[in-house]
Design an enzyme around this catalytic site. Structure first.
Site, PDB file in Angstrom:
ATOM      1  N   GLU A   1       1.374   2.473  -2.414  1.00 56.58           N
ATOM      2  CA  GLU A   1       2.165   1.463  -1.562  1.00 56.58           C
ATOM      3  C   GLU A   1       1.664   0.365  -2.351  1.00 56.58           C
ATOM      4  OE1 GLU A   1       1.885   1.092   2.340  1.00 56.58           O
ATOM      5  OE2 GLU A   1       1.898   3.061   2.907  1.00 56.58           O
TER       6      GLU A   1
ATOM      7  N   ASP B   1      -1.087  -5.272  10.667  1.00 56.54           N
ATOM      8  CA  ASP B   1      -2.098  -4.987   9.636  1.00 56.54           C
ATOM      9  C   ASP B   1      -3.513  -5.600  10.205  1.00 56.54           C
ATOM     10  OD1 ASP B   1      -1.129  -3.561   7.409  1.00 56.54           O
ATOM     11  OD2 ASP B   1      -0.109  -5.469   7.031  1.00 56.54           O
TER      12      ASP B   1
END
Length: 246
Positions: free
Chosen positions: A34, A45
């Site tokens: 990724e 996140d």
């Protein structure tokens, strides 16, 4: 064989490092990479990836850097772009997705693009042979899970708990996994809170895992040289890949 997906923040600390790291991970147990697109407000996140995002932007990351990194890595390592929708929308999706395909990128992971809104781009993804990775969360009802996974491509990103990446929260994932697999044969990968300590437990019943913060914590360690960071990340990838398949 269970798969390992690794997240890195593109352009941190610089473009060439990202290329070297991505290639090294591909040679050391990582099945899919990724490439994270730095964003000022990465809401899904945790603190480590948020810090790396901000540092990359402060160091001058531009979207063009993502294209250059992808051009070097994607022909050799299965590559996905992971980013927030605004980053991609600003590039014009009708132009960006053909470019991604041309570079050899195989799909996008967009955590803030709801399933219903993603449907508007389904034909564009299909035309360019790109996967738009579907997310399933513990808060989704069985009916919604069935709807989300009905056309899931490549793999399903199973959010291991309600929260942000990088947390060490422990949960029994088996009922959740079973509720997903009831409706699909698409591989299910577990993300959020996965590291070398939790990987073996979290991968039970799943087809793979997604690891981000554990790698980013190494990149944020200023006591290490760039070579040392790559070496430690490669070692970690090998360790995790071995654990999930032992």
């Amino acid at each position: 064989m269970k798969d390992l997906v690794a997240y890195i923040t593109s352009g941190y600390p610089d473009k060439n490092f990202s290329i070297d790291l991505g290639l090294a991970l591909g040679e050391n147990g990582v099945d899919t990479l990724e490439l994270g697109v730095p964003f000022s407000d990465p809401v899904a996140d945790g603190p480590s990836i948020e810090a790396a995002n901000h540092k990359a932007l402060e160091l001058g990351f531009k979207f063009q850097h993502l294209l250059e990194i992808s051009e070097a890595i994607a022909p050799k390592v299965d590559t996905l772009w992971m980013g927030y929708f605004n980053s991609f929308y600003q590039q014009n999706m009708k132009l960006l997705l053909p470019k991604a395909s041309q570079l050899g990128v195989n799909g996008l992971i967009i955590p803030d693009l709801p399933h219903e809104e993603a449907l508007a781009y389904a034909d564009l993804f299909k035309t360019n042979n790109l996967s738009n990775i579907s997310f399933v969360a513990p808060t989704d009802s069985p009916q919604r899970i069935k709807e989300i996974v009905s056309d899931a491509q490549k793999f399903i990103y199973m959010v291991a708990y309600t929260g942000i990446t990088g947390s060490g929260v422990s949960e029994d994932l088996q009922p959740f996994l079973a509720s997903i697999k009831e409706f699909t044969n698409t591989p299910v990968y577990v993300g959020f809170g996965v590291n070398e300590k939790t990987a073996k437990e979290k991968v039970k019943g799943a087809d793979g895992i997604i690891v981000g913060s554990a790698f980013i914590n190494i990149l944020l360690n200023d006591a290490l040289s760039n070579t040392g960071k790559i070496t430690q990340c490669a070692s970690l990838a090998n360790e995790i890949k071995e654990k999930i398949n032992s």
